[in-house]
Write an enzyme that holds these catalytic residues in place. Structure first.
Site, PDB file in Angstrom:
ATOM      1  N   GLY A 234       0.835  -1.211   0.000  1.00 26.01           N
ATOM      2  CA  GLY A 234       0.000   0.000   0.000  1.00 26.01           C
ATOM      3  C   GLY A 234       0.861   1.250   0.000  1.00 26.01           C
ATOM      4  O   GLY A 234       1.829   1.326   0.755  1.00 26.01           O
TER       5      GLY A 234
ATOM      6  N   ARG B  87       1.127  -5.067  -5.047  1.00 24.45           N
ATOM      7  CA  ARG B  87       1.269  -6.213  -4.133  1.00 24.45           C
ATOM      8  C   ARG B  87       1.510  -7.408  -5.056  1.00 24.45           C
ATOM      9  O   ARG B  87       0.559  -7.951  -5.621  1.00 24.45           O
ATOM     10  CB  ARG B  87       0.001  -6.408  -3.312  1.00 24.45           C
ATOM     11  CG  ARG B  87      -0.355  -5.218  -2.415  1.00 24.45           C
ATOM     12  CD  ARG B  87      -1.478  -5.583  -1.462  1.00 24.45           C
ATOM     13  NE  ARG B  87      -2.134  -4.416  -0.896  1.00 24.45           N
ATOM     14  CZ  ARG B  87      -1.696  -3.732   0.152  1.00 24.45           C
ATOM     15  NH1 ARG B  87      -0.578  -4.098   0.740  1.00 24.45           N
ATOM     16  NH2 ARG B  87      -2.366  -2.694   0.600  1.00 24.45           N
TER      17      ARG B  87
ATOM     18  N   ASP C 195       4.903  -4.736   5.990  1.00 23.87           N
ATOM     19  CA  ASP C 195       5.304  -6.109   6.334  1.00 23.87           C
ATOM     20  C   ASP C 195       5.368  -7.048   5.126  1.00 23.87           C
ATOM     21  O   ASP C 195       6.280  -7.880   5.046  1.00 23.87           O
ATOM     22  CB  ASP C 195       4.459  -6.688   7.471  1.00 23.87           C
ATOM     23  CG  ASP C 195       2.968  -6.588   7.229  1.00 23.87           C
ATOM     24  OD1 ASP C 195       2.568  -6.064   6.165  1.00 23.87           O
ATOM     25  OD2 ASP C 195       2.203  -7.045   8.095  1.00 23.87           O
TER      26      ASP C 195
ATOM     27  N   ASP D  85       0.026   2.240   8.440  1.00 26.29           N
ATOM     28  CA  ASP D  85      -0.459   1.447   9.580  1.00 26.29           C
ATOM     29  C   ASP D  85       0.384   1.569  10.851  1.00 26.29           C
ATOM     30  O   ASP D  85      -0.088   1.255  11.936  1.00 26.29           O
ATOM     31  CB  ASP D  85      -0.550  -0.040   9.197  1.00 26.29           C
ATOM     32  CG  ASP D  85      -1.498  -0.284   8.033  1.00 26.29           C
ATOM     33  OD1 ASP D  85      -2.370   0.568   7.797  1.00 26.29           O
ATOM     34  OD2 ASP D  85      -1.354  -1.322   7.347  1.00 26.29           O
TER      35      ASP D  85
ATOM     36  N   ASP E  15       2.636  -0.353  11.924  1.00 31.34           N
ATOM     37  CA  ASP E  15       2.597  -1.642  12.618  1.00 31.34           C
ATOM     38  C   ASP E  15       3.910  -2.420  12.526  1.00 31.34           C
ATOM     39  O   ASP E  15       3.905  -3.644  12.608  1.00 31.34           O
ATOM     40  CB  ASP E  15       1.440  -2.497  12.060  1.00 31.34           C
ATOM     41  CG  ASP E  15       1.554  -2.716  10.556  1.00 31.34           C
ATOM     42  OD1 ASP E  15       2.389  -2.056   9.913  1.00 31.34           O
ATOM     43  OD2 ASP E  15       0.804  -3.549  10.016  1.00 31.34           O
TER      44      ASP E  15
ATOM     45  N   THR F  39       4.397   2.742   5.537  1.00 30.01           N
ATOM     46  CA  THR F  39       3.009   2.268   5.612  1.00 30.01           C
ATOM     47  C   THR F  39       2.246   3.169   6.562  1.00 30.01           C
ATOM     48  O   THR F  39       2.789   3.593   7.591  1.00 30.01           O
ATOM     49  CB  THR F  39       2.912   0.806   6.109  1.00 30.01           C
ATOM     50  OG1 THR F  39       1.557   0.546   6.514  1.00 30.01           O
ATOM     51  CG2 THR F  39       3.815   0.498   7.294  1.00 30.01           C
TER      52      THR F  39
ATOM     53  N   ARG G 202      -5.312  -1.948   9.025  1.00 33.18           N
ATOM     54  CA  ARG G 202      -5.257  -3.413   8.892  1.00 33.18           C
ATOM     55  C   ARG G 202      -5.535  -4.074  10.238  1.00 33.18           C
ATOM     56  O   ARG G 202      -6.615  -3.864  10.764  1.00 33.18           O
ATOM     57  CB  ARG G 202      -3.910  -3.846   8.321  1.00 33.18           C
ATOM     58  CG  ARG G 202      -3.980  -5.178   7.602  1.00 33.18           C
ATOM     59  CD  ARG G 202      -2.633  -5.590   7.073  1.00 33.18           C
ATOM     60  NE  ARG G 202      -2.263  -4.856   5.891  1.00 33.18           N
ATOM     61  CZ  ARG G 202      -2.681  -5.156   4.652  1.00 33.18           C
ATOM     62  NH1 ARG G 202      -3.448  -6.192   4.475  1.00 33.18           N
ATOM     63  NH2 ARG G 202      -2.307  -4.447   3.629  1.00 33.18           N
TER      64      ARG G 202
HETATM   65  O1  F6P Z   1      -1.423  -1.336   4.699  1.00 34.82           O
HETATM   66  C1  F6P Z   1      -1.993  -0.129   4.315  1.00 34.82           C
HETATM   67  C2  F6P Z   1      -3.469  -0.287   4.089  1.00 34.82           C
HETATM   68  O2  F6P Z   1      -4.003   0.964   3.690  1.00 34.82           O
HETATM   69  C3  F6P Z   1      -4.263  -0.859   5.253  1.00 34.82           C
HETATM   70  O3  F6P Z   1      -4.534   0.096   6.256  1.00 34.82           O
HETATM   71  C4  F6P Z   1      -5.479  -1.391   4.576  1.00 34.82           C
HETATM   72  O4  F6P Z   1      -6.055  -2.442   5.315  1.00 34.82           O
HETATM   73  C5  F6P Z   1      -4.934  -1.897   3.259  1.00 34.82           C
HETATM   74  O5  F6P Z   1      -3.706  -1.215   3.043  1.00 34.82           O
HETATM   75  C6  F6P Z   1      -5.823  -1.679   2.083  1.00 34.82           C
HETATM   76  O6  F6P Z   1      -5.224  -2.266   0.962  1.00 34.82           O
HETATM   77  P1  F6P Z   1      -5.668  -2.035  -0.532  1.00 34.82           P
HETATM   78  O7  F6P Z   1      -5.270  -0.636  -0.924  1.00 34.82           O
HETATM   79  O8  F6P Z   1      -4.927  -3.067  -1.292  1.00 34.82           O
HETATM   80  O9  F6P Z   1      -7.144  -2.190  -0.551  1.00 34.82           O
END
Ligand code: F6P
Length: 327
Positions: A15, A76, A107, A132, A134, A130, A176
């Site tokens: 992300g 990803r 991660d 997050d 985390d 990120t 997340r």
């Molecule tokens: O890891 C960053 C994040 O924005 C999380 O907070 C969220 O759960 C996820 O990515 C959303 O992913 P995507 O953009 O692939 O929907």
């Protein structure tokens, strides 16, 4: 000191997060400063596999410091999870004589980087990018501060309308499996309750908290719900609460990807700049398989494995403050 490094590749993966551009700029400029060639890899690990690689110069990264997103683009990658994908990626690096990598992400990015490091001995340093927050081994990840500011700004606006209509709002924030954005946004926006994955709050406890607020003549009620919460997201929690307050006007807002965009805050620009330089200096000084982070204002290198696997916990003190102030 690893003076053998001549060419450094840089990529952003997973992300996107505000400040990733500032980190790329710092890697490129620090690399050139130390007389290395720096190569930008597009679309994360997918670009490494598909050979989407080009040399970056000092001026290639001009005017990106202040921009959200990542100009290298992100993905990803499913292919990088396969041994065949990683083999192709390795061959592309070999072909171009790229002997070290800086991977900016969270991660998933570091899991891939660590595998690559273990299988092929590629010198790699991770930069935590990120929203997050985390990852262990750093007090803050790039993008977290901006995401919290964005969330708080949005919640302030929702509070205006919540107050005008005496409504109760359930606002879902990202993160997340972690509650860092939620706790920060909960304190910063004066939420009556904050629901996070790390702490269970039953519907009964939430109802009791809301009832107390009504009794204390609270002017408006905002509940922050972390997306990974144990009782579900904001929609599920609101549905349960609605059963107890059938006459109360309850609304739900999911902030979603809004939190991922926008200009990075001053904090994130500084963090990204420091960590980008730290990544290059770390490689030059012989670190590998590590993440560059900042703890108590000092640069620290932590094994990628620990950064991913050691659970970073939401600060007890912050959670306590949120509760005290919600009366
Ligand atoms: O890891 C960053 C994040 O924005 C999380 O907070 C969220 O759960 C996820 O990515 C959303 O992913 P995507 O953009 O692939 O929907």
């Amino acid at each position: 000191m690893d003076s053998n490094i001549k060419r450094i590749g840089v990529l952003t993966s997973g992300g996107d997060a505000p400040g990733m551009n500032a980190a790329i700029r710092a890697v490129v400029r620090a690399g050139v400063f130390y007389e290395k060639e720096v190569y930008g890899i597009s679309r994360g690990y997918d670009g490494l596999i598909n050979d989407e690689i080009k040399k970056l110069e000092v001026r290639s990264v001009g005017n990106i410091l202040e921009r959200g997103g990542t100009f290298l683009k992100s993905a990803r990658s499913m292919d990088f999870k396969t041994p065949e994908g990683r083999k192709k990626a390795y061959e592309n690096l070999q072909k171009r004589g790229i002997d070290a990598l800086v991977t900016i992400g969270g991660d998933g990015t570091f899991t891939g980087a660590n595998l690559f490091f273990q299988e092929y001995g590629i010198k790699v340093i991770g930069v935590p990018g990120t929203i997050d927050n985390d990852l262990s081994g750093t007090d803050y990840t790039i993008g977290f501060d901006t995401a919290c500011n964005t969330a708080i700004e949005a919640i302030d606006k929702i509070r205006d309308t919540a107050t005008s209509h005496d409504r109760l709002f359930f606002i879902e924030v990202m993160g997340r499996d972690a509650g860092f954005i939620a706790v920060n946004a909960g304190i910063g926006s004066g939420a009556v309750a904050t629901l996070i994955p790390e702490r269970e709050m039953t519907t009964e406890q939430l109802i009791a908290r809301l009832n107390k607020g009504f009794k204390n003549r609270k002017l408006s009620n905002i509940v922050i719900v972390a997306e990974g919460g144990k009782s579900g997201g904001a929609i599920e929690v609101a549905d349960k609460v609605r059963e107890h307050f059938p006459n109360y006007d309850i609304k739900v807002t999911i902030l979603g990807h809004l939190q991922r965009g926008g200009k990075p805050s001053s904090f994130d620009r500084l963090l990204a700049s420091r960590l980008g330089v730290a990544a290059v200096e770390g490689l030059i000084n012989g670190h590998s398989g590590m993440m560059a982070g900042i703890i108590n204002q000092k640069v620290v290198y932590t094994p990628l494995e620990s950064a991913i696997n050691n659970t970073k916990v939401v600060d007890e003190e912050e959670f306590r403050v949120a509760k005290i102030l919600s009366i």
